[in-house]
Scaffold this motif. Structure first.
Motif, PDB file in Angstrom:
ATOM      1  N   GLU A 157       0.786  -1.100  -0.156  1.00  0.00           N
ATOM      2  CA  GLU A 157      -0.297  -0.204  -0.152  1.00  0.00           C
ATOM      3  C   GLU A 157       0.971   0.902  -0.304  1.00  0.00           C
ATOM      4  N   MET A 158       1.960   1.708   0.828  1.00  0.00           N
ATOM      5  CA  MET A 158       2.513   2.150   1.288  1.00  0.00           C
ATOM      6  C   MET A 158       3.474   3.089  -0.749  1.00  0.00           C
ATOM      7  N   ILE A 159       4.070   2.030  -1.161  1.00  0.00           N
ATOM      8  CA  ILE A 159       4.554   1.895  -2.009  1.00  0.00           C
ATOM      9  C   ILE A 159       4.249   2.687  -3.148  1.00  0.00           C
ATOM     10  N   LEU A 160       2.493   2.063  -3.687  1.00  0.00           N
ATOM     11  CA  LEU A 160       2.012   2.265  -4.478  1.00  0.00           C
ATOM     12  C   LEU A 160       1.362   3.560  -3.926  1.00  0.00           C
ATOM     13  N   ARG A 161       1.336   4.205  -2.967  1.00  0.00           N
ATOM     14  CA  ARG A 161       0.445   5.756  -2.512  1.00  0.00           C
ATOM     15  C   ARG A 161       2.368   6.525  -3.274  1.00  0.00           C
ATOM     16  N   CYS A 162       3.248   6.141  -2.789  1.00  0.00           N
ATOM     17  CA  CYS A 162       4.475   7.167  -3.243  1.00  0.00           C
ATOM     18  C   CYS A 162       4.375   6.801  -4.285  1.00  0.00           C
ATOM     19  N   PHE A 163       4.198   6.286  -4.842  1.00  0.00           N
ATOM     20  CA  PHE A 163       4.105   6.160  -6.422  1.00  0.00           C
ATOM     21  C   PHE A 163       3.099   7.323  -7.160  1.00  0.00           C
ATOM     22  N   SER A 164       1.936   7.353  -6.608  1.00  0.00           N
ATOM     23  CA  SER A 164       0.760   7.763  -7.300  1.00  0.00           C
ATOM     24  C   SER A 164       1.129   9.006  -6.481  1.00  0.00           C
ATOM     25  N   GLU A 165       1.458   9.323  -5.370  1.00  0.00           N
ATOM     26  CA  GLU A 165       1.691  10.883  -4.982  1.00  0.00           C
ATOM     27  C   GLU A 165       3.414  10.647  -4.915  1.00  0.00           C
ATOM     28  N   HIS A 166       4.418  10.782  -5.536  1.00  0.00           N
ATOM     29  CA  HIS A 166       5.288  11.001  -6.253  1.00  0.00           C
ATOM     30  C   HIS A 166       5.948  11.333  -4.826  1.00  0.00           C
ATOM     31  N   ASP A 167       6.624  10.429  -4.398  1.00  0.00           N
ATOM     32  CA  ASP A 167       6.814  10.374  -2.801  1.00  0.00           C
ATOM     33  C   ASP A 167       8.154  10.170  -2.450  1.00  0.00           C
ATOM     34  N   ARG A 168       9.003  10.380  -3.538  1.00  0.00           N
ATOM     35  CA  ARG A 168      10.204   9.385  -3.465  1.00  0.00           C
ATOM     36  C   ARG A 168      10.703   9.755  -2.324  1.00  0.00           C
ATOM     37  N   LYS A 169      10.876  10.318  -1.696  1.00  0.00           N
ATOM     38  CA  LYS A 169      12.093  10.050  -0.318  1.00  0.00           C
ATOM     39  C   LYS A 169      11.321   9.239   0.523  1.00  0.00           C
ATOM     40  N   THR A 170      10.418   8.810   0.563  1.00  0.00           N
ATOM     41  CA  THR A 170       9.747   7.334   1.374  1.00  0.00           C
ATOM     42  C   THR A 170      10.373   6.630   0.285  1.00  0.00           C
ATOM     43  N   MET A 171       9.541   6.180  -0.396  1.00  0.00           N
ATOM     44  CA  MET A 171       9.636   5.361  -1.012  1.00  0.00           C
ATOM     45  C   MET A 171      10.660   4.604  -1.875  1.00  0.00           C
ATOM     46  N   LYS A 172      12.549   5.463  -1.829  1.00  0.00           N
ATOM     47  CA  LYS A 172      13.908   5.467  -2.012  1.00  0.00           C
ATOM     48  C   LYS A 172      14.304   3.969  -1.253  1.00  0.00           C
ATOM     49  N   PRO A 173      14.432   4.078   0.359  1.00  0.00           N
ATOM     50  CA  PRO A 173      14.797   3.190   1.433  1.00  0.00           C
ATOM     51  C   PRO A 173      14.407   1.865   0.906  1.00  0.00           C
ATOM     52  N   LEU A 174      12.913   1.669   0.408  1.00  0.00           N
ATOM     53  CA  LEU A 174      12.017   0.745   0.977  1.00  0.00           C
ATOM     54  C   LEU A 174      12.069  -0.513  -0.708  1.00  0.00           C
ATOM     55  N   VAL A 175      12.893  -0.012  -2.175  1.00  0.00           N
ATOM     56  CA  VAL A 175      13.032  -0.597  -2.714  1.00  0.00           C
ATOM     57  C   VAL A 175      14.595  -0.575  -3.357  1.00  0.00           C
ATOM     58  N   SER A 176      14.457  -1.446  -4.780  1.00  0.00           N
ATOM     59  CA  SER A 176      16.146  -1.872  -4.928  1.00  0.00           C
ATOM     60  C   SER A 176      16.057  -0.494  -5.861  1.00  0.00           C
ATOM     61  N   SER A 177      17.651  -0.559  -6.402  1.00  0.00           N
ATOM     62  CA  SER A 177      18.045   0.852  -7.274  1.00  0.00           C
ATOM     63  C   SER A 177      16.832   0.383  -8.658  1.00  0.00           C
ATOM     64  N   GLU A 178      17.110  -0.956  -9.006  1.00  0.00           N
ATOM     65  CA  GLU A 178      16.574  -1.348 -10.892  1.00  0.00           C
ATOM     66  C   GLU A 178      15.103  -0.816 -10.218  1.00  0.00           C
ATOM     67  N   VAL A 179      14.145  -1.209  -9.193  1.00  0.00           N
ATOM     68  CA  VAL A 179      12.629  -0.720  -9.334  1.00  0.00           C
ATOM     69  C   VAL A 179      12.582   1.007  -9.157  1.00  0.00           C
TER      70      VAL A 179
END
Length: 223
Positions: free
Chosen positions: A104-126
């Motif tokens: 849920e959180m990553i989907l919301r970050c993608f939708s809302e362009h919240d790169r700061k929250t997303m970045k530590p949760l995903v690999s560099s490729e993703v």
């Protein structure tokens, strides 16, 4: 959700650390690094839509439903036992429940362009895949709003253990509503009144010998 306040970010990351355990980045085996239904909406944003030109309407109020399966099947039991051998605190049911929170959180970050929250949760490729789509939206003045109605099923689909590197793939069945809008708020694609049923495979990895308390998203696939 505009998570620019440091204290809020710390709270969010603490929550994910607590629920997902530890993780480390790894190479993404899937080319589809953001393929959970939202990328197709962006790729096809110039196509005609029944809702094109309409103002985006708020999504109707719904009660979220989450059904979480244990996921310990004969197919995965042996590998999960090996994971518990390296990390006795690992619990499959709790992992699935909290992987749903990350979903849920990553989907919301993608939708809302919240790169700061997303970045530590995903690999560099993703992250690069997500970032490419977000930049495209920003350049065209488009916005994507996503409402996560429910996660109807979440269970372990596959488990791999290579030395201390564990990869767990979760099958999510979720109901989502999304609307892609232009700078004036007119709908270009989708609509919050339309519920889409998504069936996704998300893979999380962690080096069980490392202290980092995050399982990192390394691959996504729509099925």
């Amino acid at each position: 959700m505009n998570l620019i306040l440091l204290v809020f970010v710390i709270v969010i990351l603490w929550r994910l650390n607590a629920v997902l355990g530890t993780g480390g980045g790894a190479n993404n085996k899937n080319n589809d690094t953001y393929g959970f239904g939202l990328d197709d909406r962006d790729k096809n944003r110039n196509k005609n839509s029944d809702n094109r030109g309409q103002k985006a309407e708020p999504a109707p109020a719904r009660t979220p439903l989450r059904v979480v399966a244990n996921g310990e099947t004969p197919k995965t039991a042996d590998e999960l036992t090996k994971i518990r051998g390296l990390d006795p605190s690992f619990d499959a049911g709790l992992f699935i429940e909290n992987a749903s929170t990350a979903y849920e959180m990553i989907l919301r970050c993608f939708s809302e362009h919240d790169r700061k929250t997303m970045k530590p949760l995903v690999s560099s490729e993703v992250y690069q895949g997500f970032d490419q789509v977000m930049k495209s939206r920003e350049q065209e003045g488009h916005s994507l709003r996503t409402e996560i109605i429910s996660i109807d099923r979440a269970e372990i689909n596959d488990v791999e253990l290579d030395g201390s590197l564990a990869r767990i793939t979760i099958n999510f069945e979720a109901s989502l509503a999304s609307a892609l809008t232009d700078s004036a708020g007119e709908v270009l694609e989708g609509g919050l009144e339309k519920i889409n049923n998504n069936n996704d495979l998300w893979s999380f990895e962690r080096d069980l010998k490392k202290k980092s308390p995050i399982w990192v998203l390394v691959a996504t696939e729509s099925i």
